[in-house]
Design an enzyme around this catalytic site. Structure first.
Site, PDB file in Angstrom:
ATOM      1  N   GLU A  81       0.819  -1.221   0.000  1.00 22.13           N
ATOM      2  CA  GLU A  81       0.000   0.000   0.000  1.00 22.13           C
ATOM      3  C   GLU A  81       0.852   1.269   0.000  1.00 22.13           C
ATOM      4  OE1 GLU A  81      -3.351  -0.074   2.696  1.00 22.13           O
ATOM      5  OE2 GLU A  81      -3.520   2.098   2.669  1.00 22.13           O
ATOM      6  N   LYS A 256      -7.880  -1.028  11.185  1.00 19.77           N
ATOM      7  CA  LYS A 256      -7.174  -1.404   9.952  1.00 19.77           C
ATOM      8  C   LYS A 256      -6.002  -0.458   9.746  1.00 19.77           C
ATOM      9  CE  LYS A 256      -6.452  -1.691   5.298  1.00 19.77           C
ATOM     10  NZ  LYS A 256      -5.630  -0.804   4.447  1.00 19.77           N
ATOM     11  N   ASP A 272       4.282 -14.183  11.964  1.00 21.40           N
ATOM     12  CA  ASP A 272       2.974 -14.667  11.512  1.00 21.40           C
ATOM     13  C   ASP A 272       1.945 -13.542  11.633  1.00 21.40           C
ATOM     14  OD1 ASP A 272       0.494 -15.870  11.290  1.00 21.40           O
ATOM     15  OD2 ASP A 272       1.055 -17.655  12.421  1.00 21.40           O
ATOM     16  N   HIS A 370      -2.459   9.893  -1.123  1.00 18.70           N
ATOM     17  CA  HIS A 370      -2.491   8.518  -1.577  1.00 18.70           C
ATOM     18  C   HIS A 370      -2.391   8.465  -3.102  1.00 18.70           C
ATOM     19  CE1 HIS A 370      -3.354   4.342  -0.872  1.00 18.70           C
ATOM     20  NE2 HIS A 370      -4.163   4.361  -1.915  1.00 18.70           N
TER      21      HIS A 370
END
Ligand code: MEV
Length: 421
Positions: A81, A256, A272, A370
């Site tokens: 991202e 998130k 992990d 972005h």
């Protein structure tokens, strides 16, 4: 690392120049540099998992400016991202000179043995508890070198459930030291399960660690000065936090944003990420309502204060941390001497990432920055290569029109121009 994590102009350098900077400040050797350049060899991938046909690579970038508990860190992040690494670095810069404070508990992971086929539950539960010391000692025989290193089984508890099925759950608490712990905990559980069957007369079914590691917690905090942020941004971030407290649909996205940082470092270090994500989201819902993992408020001077707390089971030994060549170099760059130190840095990155997202959301919105960074991907999608990528991307940003169709037109014009010359 040597010196400060504020590597001035790092983002303007070429990839090779950045690697050279890391050679100096993070003490990378030729072998590390080869690892960064070559990634995971397919022969090694073929040993790590099954039916291998290739490797899947992610960009690896360095978040700069991190200071945690007074120590400077360069933090490698693996993510697809755009904006994440720049945002974390920017937030960390705003937190200077104090930086972040972070702490973590003893690295204890809970393993569960499910025992079914029991009549009453009280008597077998009592038998397990009466044999507790012996069971812990026996369980430690399956703990490899952990007891010698100051870890191993530290407690044993029993839980009884009548619904939706009558069963006991014996829970072994294991101090995993610098390991993530899945392997050692599961080995202990499978080793001790027959003894639990003998004691209870029941049958052991699941023997597996819990990823909700509430005994292995990390906490980070930060103060952003009123003078550096301004009251409007501070009020905005607190209102955004209130939104996340009120509505799980917002809390999921808020979290998130935190995991954008945490997962990227988790992956880069060969840890992990599914275990960490499962633990984080389960912890967010532990009160019965899904809530934001971080908290934001104003102190008496009007500064913005943030705190993040979550379970973080990360290792610096074992598993892919030691097998994946890039993960080894990543751990060298971070320079954490223990799994706890790594978890503290990662927790600070999560808080920085959360702040950066909220700050953008309450001011110019996230799309501007972005899309600016994404413009390079768009240029590539349109077929740009090498130096064309930056040229096409900059032209789209200047026009405020970041689309593949426009990128193709700009590219055609650019190629036309260079063939005329
Ligand atoms: C995007 O990857 C992350 C954000 O949605 C996080 C947030 O909304 O807080 C910007």
């Amino acid at each position: 690392m040597k010196g400060s994590s504020s590597l001035s102009g790092f983002y303007k350098k070429s990839v090779d120049e950045r690697i050279e900077t890391l050679r100096e400040v993070a003490g990378l050797e030729e072998e590390d540099i080869q690892r960064l350049k070559e990634g995971l060899p397919v022969e090694l991938a073929n040993i790590m998992v099954e039916n291998v046909v290739g490797t899947f690579q992610l960009p690896l970038g360095i978040a700069t400016n991190f200071r945690v508990n007074g120590r400077d860190y360069l933090v490698p992040m693996a993510t697809e991202e755009a904006s994440v690494i720049a945002a974390a670095s920017h937030a960390a810069k705003l937190a200077l000179p104090e930086g972040f404070k972070a702490a973590s508990t003893r690295p204890v992971v809970r393993g569960q043995v499910q025992i079914i086929g029991l009549g009453d539950l009280a008597t077998p539960a009592q038998r397990i508890l009466e044999a507790k010391c012996g069971l812990m000692e026996e369980a430690n025989r399956f703990a490899g070198s952990l007891p010698k290193m100051g870890g191993g089984v530290v407690d044993l508890k029993v839980k009884a459930f009548e619904e939706p099925r009558r069963m006991l759950v014996a829970e072994f608490y294991v101090d995993c030291r610098d390991a993530m712990g899945a392997n050692v905990v599961n080995t202990i559980l499978e080793g001790i399960a027959p003894r639990l069957e003998e004691l209870t007369g029941g049958r052991s079914l699941l023997r597996i660690l819990s990823n909700l590691t509430t005994e292995r917690m990390s906490r980070s905090s930060v103060v952003f000065r009123r003078g550096a942020l301004g009251d409007e941004i501070i009020e905005g971030i607190i209102a955004a936090y209130d939104f996340a407290c009120a509505d799980p649909y917002r809390a999921a996205t808020h979290n998130k944003g935190i995991m954008n940082g945490i997962t990227a470092v988790t992956i880069a270090t060969g840890n992990d990420s599914r275990a960490v994500e499962a633990g984080a989201h389960a912890y967010a819902a532990i009160s019965g309502k899904y809530l934001p993992l971080s908290k934001w408020w104003k102190d008496k001077e009007g500064n913005l204060v943030g705190e993040l707390e979550l379970p973080l089971a990360l290792g610096i030994v074992g598993g892919a941390t030691k097998v994946h060549p890039v993960a080894q170099t990543v751990l060298k760059i971070i320079g954490a001497k223990s799994a706890n130190e790594l978890a503290e840095v990662v927790c600070a990155v999560g808080l920085a990432q959360n702040f950066a997202a909220l700050r953008a959301l309450v001011s110019e919105g996230i799309q501007k920055g972005h899309m600016r960074l994404h413009s390079r991907n768009v240029a590539i999608m349109a077929g740009a290569t090498g130096q064309e990528v930056e040229k096409v991307a900059s032209a789209m940003v200047a026009e405020g029109n970041i689309r593949v169709s426009r990128a193709k037109e700009i590219l055609e014009a650019l190629r036309g121009k260079s063939s005329d010359q």
